[in-house]
Design a protein around this motif. Structure first.
Motif, PDB file in Angstrom:
ATOM      1  N   CYS A 229      16.904 -31.635   1.376  1.00 11.27           N
ATOM      2  CA  CYS A 229      15.905 -31.658   2.431  1.00 11.27           C
ATOM      3  C   CYS A 229      15.050 -30.653   2.455  1.00 11.27           C
ATOM      4  O   CYS A 229      15.618 -29.542   2.429  1.00 11.27           O
ATOM      5  N   GLU A 230      13.870 -30.827   2.844  1.00 14.63           N
ATOM      6  CA  GLU A 230      12.963 -29.679   3.220  1.00 14.63           C
ATOM      7  C   GLU A 230      13.141 -29.093   4.562  1.00 14.63           C
ATOM      8  O   GLU A 230      12.906 -28.084   4.855  1.00 14.63           O
TER       9      GLU A 230
ATOM     10  N   ALA B 240      14.617 -37.694   9.874  1.00 12.23           N
ATOM     11  CA  ALA B 240      13.081 -37.307   9.691  1.00 12.23           C
ATOM     12  C   ALA B 240      12.940 -36.983   8.349  1.00 12.23           C
ATOM     13  O   ALA B 240      12.829 -35.906   7.726  1.00 12.23           O
ATOM     14  N   GLU B 241      12.478 -38.121   7.793  1.00 10.53           N
ATOM     15  CA  GLU B 241      12.527 -38.045   6.147  1.00 10.53           C
ATOM     16  C   GLU B 241      11.359 -36.990   5.555  1.00 10.53           C
ATOM     17  O   GLU B 241      10.158 -37.419   5.784  1.00 10.53           O
ATOM     18  N   CYS B 242      11.804 -36.283   4.978  1.00 10.68           N
ATOM     19  CA  CYS B 242      10.654 -35.362   3.991  1.00 10.68           C
ATOM     20  C   CYS B 242      10.398 -36.100   2.795  1.00 10.68           C
ATOM     21  O   CYS B 242      11.170 -37.013   2.381  1.00 10.68           O
TER      22      CYS B 242
ATOM     23  N   CYS C 164      13.899 -36.518   0.832  1.00 10.10           N
ATOM     24  CA  CYS C 164      14.783 -37.453   1.513  1.00 10.10           C
ATOM     25  C   CYS C 164      14.372 -38.854   1.189  1.00 10.10           C
ATOM     26  O   CYS C 164      15.198 -39.787   0.708  1.00 10.10           O
TER      27      CYS C 164
HETATM   28 ZN   LIG Z   1      14.378 -34.441   4.128  1.00 10.50          ZN
END
Ligand SMILES: [Zn+2]
Length: 266
Positions: free
Chosen positions: A34-35, A43-45, A48
């Motif tokens: 993940c970022e 909290a999808e980057c 993800c």
């Molecule tokens: Zn992420």
């Protein structure tokens, strides 16, 4: 550990069913790549969002590689070497790489050794994580187990429940007869009950051993005054029966030997 970037480079994920193991690994891969590590992975980057188990989505991430079993019962050394070539390179986009062997219990001996060599080499550039998935960690070679952290997801739900019930019933009857007669014929009948209902043709298969162990555990609840400890010890050793079998001993001989070892009277 994954959130803090301190996860072992090699992790065995075992227990539950194959889907649950895949989901657990996708969750871990998101945490690792993940970022915004440590934040809620929901909290999808951009990483993800594309980390999915193959087949469940068209999305794809080049730093998340899943190796499925490529032959009928085996994950071949050729397939493993292809995967490992990716592990020699730097990540394409993410801050690390995740490599998954979806059926690590099916690794050929040669394939397992190739993998082992890679696990022993420290990564030079970015973090590199291997996940080895299997029904039980005992389906893997001891050399792989000793270099990995094992994460157990819990007991598998039992679709084979009826088969186990049937085997357990036959086993319990024979054991009760043995307690009464002291005859080794009854003891061998107990071993036969554990052995005859399963398909043992594939020496690498872990499932017949899991089923036999489950049947023995179920017999603990049957009346018949067999010491619980003896049954638990038998179940435990049955789960490791596959490694004996890979040394060339037949399944029937192993089951009989273990039953006699743990349950013979006197
Ligand atoms: Zn992420």
């Amino acid at each position: 550990m994954a959130d803090r970037g301190r996860l072992y480079p090699s992790v065995i994920v075992h227990g539950r069913e194959a889907d649950a193991r895949g989901e657990a690994v996708v969750d871990l891969a998101r945490r690792l790549l993940c970022e915004r590590p440590g934040e809620d992975p929901a909290a999808e980057c951009k990483h993800c969002r594309r980390l999915h188990w193959p087949d469940s989505s068209a999305l794809f991430h080049p730093d998340f590689q899943v190796l499925q079993r490529d032959l009928k019962t085996v994950t071949s050394v050729e397939a493993v070497k292809t995967l490992l070539r990716g592990a020699q390179m730097a990540p394409f986009e993410a801050r690390g790489q995740v490599f998954v062997v979806a059926a690590a219990d099916s690794l050929s001996g040669e394939a397992a050794n190739a993998l082992l060599k890679s696990l022993e080499e420290p990564h030079l550039t970015a973090p590199r994580h291997f996940f080895l998935l299997a029904p039980s960690q005992f389906d893997l070679l001891p050399t792989l187990r000793s270099r990995s952290l094992a994460i157990y997801l819990g007991a598998a739900p039992r679709p084979e429940g009826e088969a186990v019930d049937e085997i357990a019933a036959g086993f319990a009857v024979a054991i009760a007869a043995h307690r009464e007669s002291g005859s080794s014929i009854d003891l061998l009948a107990a071993a036969t009950a554990l052995h005859e209902a399963s398909d043992w043709r594939d020496p690498r298969a872990g499932e017949p051993w899991t089923v036999a162990a489950a049947a023995v555990r179920r017999a603990i609840d049957e009346p018949g005054a067999v010491p619980r400890r003896a049954l638990l010890a038998l179940a435990e050793e049955l789960l490791e029966g596959r490694s004996l079998r890979l040394r060339g001993i037949t399944a029937k001989r192993i089951v009989e030997g273990l039953v006699v070892k743990h349950l013979a009277l006197g």
